[in-house]
Write a protein that holds these residues in place. Sequence first.
Motif, mmCIF file in Angstrom:
data_model
loop_
_atom_site.group_PDB
_atom_site.id
_atom_site.type_symbol
_atom_site.label_atom_id
_atom_site.label_comp_id
_atom_site.label_asym_id
_atom_site.label_seq_id
_atom_site.Cartn_x
_atom_site.Cartn_y
_atom_site.Cartn_z
ATOM 1 N N CYS A 34 0.814 -1.213 0.000
ATOM 2 C CA CYS A 34 0.000 0.000 0.000
ATOM 3 C C CYS A 34 0.851 1.268 0.000
ATOM 4 O O CYS A 34 0.423 2.295 0.506
ATOM 5 N N HIS A 35 2.036 1.179 -0.590
ATOM 6 C CA HIS A 35 2.891 2.359 -0.531
ATOM 7 C C HIS A 35 2.326 3.519 -1.357
ATOM 8 O O HIS A 35 2.452 4.672 -0.953
ATOM 9 N N ALA A 36 1.702 3.189 -2.483
ATOM 10 C CA ALA A 36 1.114 4.259 -3.300
ATOM 11 C C ALA A 36 -0.018 4.953 -2.545
ATOM 12 O O ALA A 36 -0.309 6.129 -2.790
ATOM 13 N N ALA A 37 -0.657 4.233 -1.617
ATOM 14 C CA ALA A 37 -1.707 4.864 -0.818
ATOM 15 C C ALA A 37 -1.099 5.975 0.048
ATOM 16 O O ALA A 37 -1.648 7.080 0.137
ATOM 17 N N PHE A 38 0.047 5.702 0.654
ATOM 18 C CA PHE A 38 0.691 6.730 1.490
ATOM 19 C C PHE A 38 1.210 7.882 0.639
ATOM 20 O O PHE A 38 1.141 9.048 1.028
ATOM 21 N N TYR A 39 1.720 7.535 -0.533
ATOM 22 C CA TYR A 39 2.154 8.536 -1.510
ATOM 23 C C TYR A 39 0.965 9.447 -1.844
ATOM 24 O O TYR A 39 1.066 10.683 -1.802
ATOM 25 N N GLY A 40 -0.178 8.827 -2.099
ATOM 26 C CA GLY A 40 -1.378 9.585 -2.434
ATOM 27 C C GLY A 40 -1.883 10.419 -1.269
ATOM 28 O O GLY A 40 -2.242 11.587 -1.433
ATOM 29 N N VAL A 214 -2.946 0.549 -7.226
ATOM 30 C CA VAL A 214 -2.188 -0.664 -6.933
ATOM 31 C C VAL A 214 -1.026 -0.807 -7.923
ATOM 32 O O VAL A 214 0.086 -1.181 -7.553
ATOM 33 N N GLY A 215 -1.302 -0.459 -9.183
ATOM 34 C CA GLY A 215 -0.264 -0.529 -10.208
ATOM 35 C C GLY A 215 0.944 0.316 -9.821
ATOM 36 O O GLY A 215 2.098 -0.085 -10.025
ATOM 37 N N GLU A 216 0.671 1.479 -9.231
ATOM 38 C CA GLU A 216 1.748 2.360 -8.806
ATOM 39 C C GLU A 216 2.551 1.716 -7.668
ATOM 40 O O GLU A 216 3.777 1.782 -7.618
ATOM 41 N N THR A 217 1.826 1.087 -6.738
ATOM 42 C CA THR A 217 2.503 0.367 -5.657
ATOM 43 C C THR A 217 3.459 -0.687 -6.223
ATOM 44 O O THR A 217 4.608 -0.793 -5.792
ATOM 45 N N ILE A 218 2.949 -1.420 -7.228
ATOM 46 C CA ILE A 218 3.778 -2.465 -7.829
ATOM 47 C C ILE A 218 5.001 -1.854 -8.517
ATOM 48 O O ILE A 218 6.104 -2.392 -8.445
ATOM 49 N N PHE A 219 4.786 -0.703 -9.138
ATOM 50 C CA PHE A 219 5.896 -0.024 -9.801
ATOM 51 C C PHE A 219 6.987 0.338 -8.773
ATOM 52 O O PHE A 219 8.176 0.094 -8.995
ATOM 53 N N ILE A 220 6.567 0.897 -7.643
ATOM 54 C CA ILE A 220 7.532 1.290 -6.606
ATOM 55 C C ILE A 220 8.241 0.045 -6.066
ATOM 56 O O ILE A 220 9.457 0.025 -5.885
ATOM 57 N N LEU A 221 7.451 -0.985 -5.836
ATOM 58 C CA LEU A 221 8.033 -2.231 -5.323
ATOM 59 C C LEU A 221 9.035 -2.812 -6.322
ATOM 60 O O LEU A 221 10.096 -3.314 -5.937
ATOM 61 N N SER A 222 8.708 -2.694 -7.616
ATOM 62 C CA SER A 222 9.633 -3.184 -8.636
ATOM 63 C C SER A 222 10.959 -2.435 -8.558
ATOM 64 O O SER A 222 12.030 -3.033 -8.694
ATOM 65 N N ALA A 223 10.886 -1.120 -8.339
ATOM 66 C CA ALA A 223 12.115 -0.334 -8.242
ATOM 67 C C ALA A 223 12.960 -0.841 -7.071
ATOM 68 O O ALA A 223 14.182 -0.945 -7.170
ATOM 69 N N VAL A 224 12.297 -1.198 -5.969
ATOM 70 C CA VAL A 224 13.020 -1.703 -4.799
ATOM 71 C C VAL A 224 13.656 -3.055 -5.127
ATOM 72 O O VAL A 224 14.840 -3.279 -4.881
#
Lengths: 289, 258
Positions: A34-40, A214-224
């Motif tokens: 849920c990282h994109a949720a916190f980003y949002g 959710v797609g954004e969360t996956i994108f961030i996770l992919s970067a990690v």
Amino acid sequence: MNYIWHILVMISIYAVLAASLNLVAGYTGLLSLCHAAFYGIGAYATTLLMMQMGLGFFPAMALAVPLTALLSLLIAIPSLRLRGDYFVLATLGFQIIVFSLLYNCVRLTRGPYGIPGIPIPSLFGVPVDTVFKYFLFSTTISTGALAILWLLIRSPFGRLLRAVRDDEVAAAALGKNVPAVKTMAFALGAGLAAIPGAMFAGYMRYIDPTSFTVGETIFILSAVVIGGAGSFWGPLVGSAFLVALPEALRLIQIPDAVAANLRQVTYGLLLVVLMRIRPRGIMGEYEFK
Amino acid sequence: MGEVALECRGLRKSFGGVHAVDGLDLSFESGTVTALVGPNGAGKTTLFHLICGALRCDNGDVLYRGRRINGLPPWATARLGIGRLFQDVRVFGSLTVLENLLVGFPDQEGEAPLVALLGRGRVSRREADHKVKALQWLGLVGLADRSSALAGSLSFGQQKLLAIARLLAGGADVLLLDEPTAGVHPTLVDRLLTVIRRLAGEGRTVILIEHNTSVVLGVADWVYFLDEGQVASFGLPAEVLADPSVRAAFAGLGGRRQ
Ligand SMILES: Nc1ncnc2c1ncn2[C@@H]1O[C@H](COP(=O)(O)OP(=O)(O)OP(=O)(O)O)[C@@H](O)[C@H]1O
Ligand SMILES: [Mg+2]
């Protein structure tokens, strides 16, 4: 030239996003979706504080950070007690709920119409009104955020996170309050994600819920994961790579419509290939089990 | 005779139909080493789980210095001074040997994120102090030259020594050691026993689960022989180990252990 500065602004934003998720996922071993949720939440909170309360960019961001950290406790406290897989699902649920709140609380967020006309941030009275200035501005903020992360990771606190990740039973037997440690790491990661949220809102000057899916969360996770979870530089390399990749595809003259699809395919392929040949990522320290 | 540090009263725990711990009454005095011996499945490890709070007992009480501690989570019993060496060791594999020890120190201010950021001078002075102590403990178990190796890369025996050093660095008052010598090189076993005696000499309470008769004879003041979750006999090591049924149980262990 603006084009390069634009890419660098985006990299500076994603670097902090990925690095803050890395604190939670890479260092503490909590796979959060849920990282994109916190980003949002950070982006919306900063925007609303600026536009509804008339705050400047920095005071708004400074309030958005603890606010996001506090909201993260709503999901952290009940779900960190769950076993690993359930925790992952609970964070996914939180991500979906936050998105749907952003989308449906029309009176606060204007829902799918998004919020246009976000004021230009200014620093010492100087408006940050060109892409180049914003590059300087966002790189400075992100360097500050990354410095905080660096200090945390290198401190006894950072060591404790890695210990908990390796073996929480052993950590508890040494007197460490594991649920409290995890909660703190989670809230810190969430609070720090509000910073790129503010940077994004101030840069785009328009936000809508589709940036925080959710797609954004996956994108961030992919970067990690691509960069290397549990290493300080990994997520920075990973986000530079993932942000620059579509631009590279564009340079080799692939039409935009194709490029957009190709981008998704490339990310997917890249993840699969990389996890085969380098399961710990480019800079890797820690492999998800 | 020292005062009683730890006491178990009528302790029971069953898993489904298995009575792993079936009414144990035990007491441990400070300044002594007590060995728990018994066949596989006697309930020794389960007893440790109950004492430190990793498992909740079905019945009975655990008293630490007269205070009821059952129901407390493991981190809370650890903070009271009950330290534990796990049968399966449990080092932090991706941390270095030195870092493993540094985690072991109690009450570290630098483990709070705000203090880590704002009190950096104080934290790093404390760290430097801990490093010196950590290296001393590592020297004691013969691991000083491996301090920057990853703990996960050590052999099982070395990991065990590391876990013991980490426990000692924590300064626990009651030490629950689950098979401390199993898998440790014989040259280091003697050193380990000296350390254990010294800890008892300092007034700490050592409780060890042990399958090696000579270790029990060499280091223990008292022995409990446990079987099927109950105390089968208790006394001085030489007495208990002279009992034919106890000897038979030990003989049965010989072939099983690697
Ligand atoms: N979590 C569990 N679930 C079910 N049964 C268990 C559990 N833990 C232990 N047992 C059972 O309880 C009994 C006691 O086990 P315990 O591990 O305490 O024995 P032990 O005396 O430590 O043996 P060993 O010398 O092999 O280490 C055994 O029959 C074991 O199978
Ligand atoms: Mg056992």
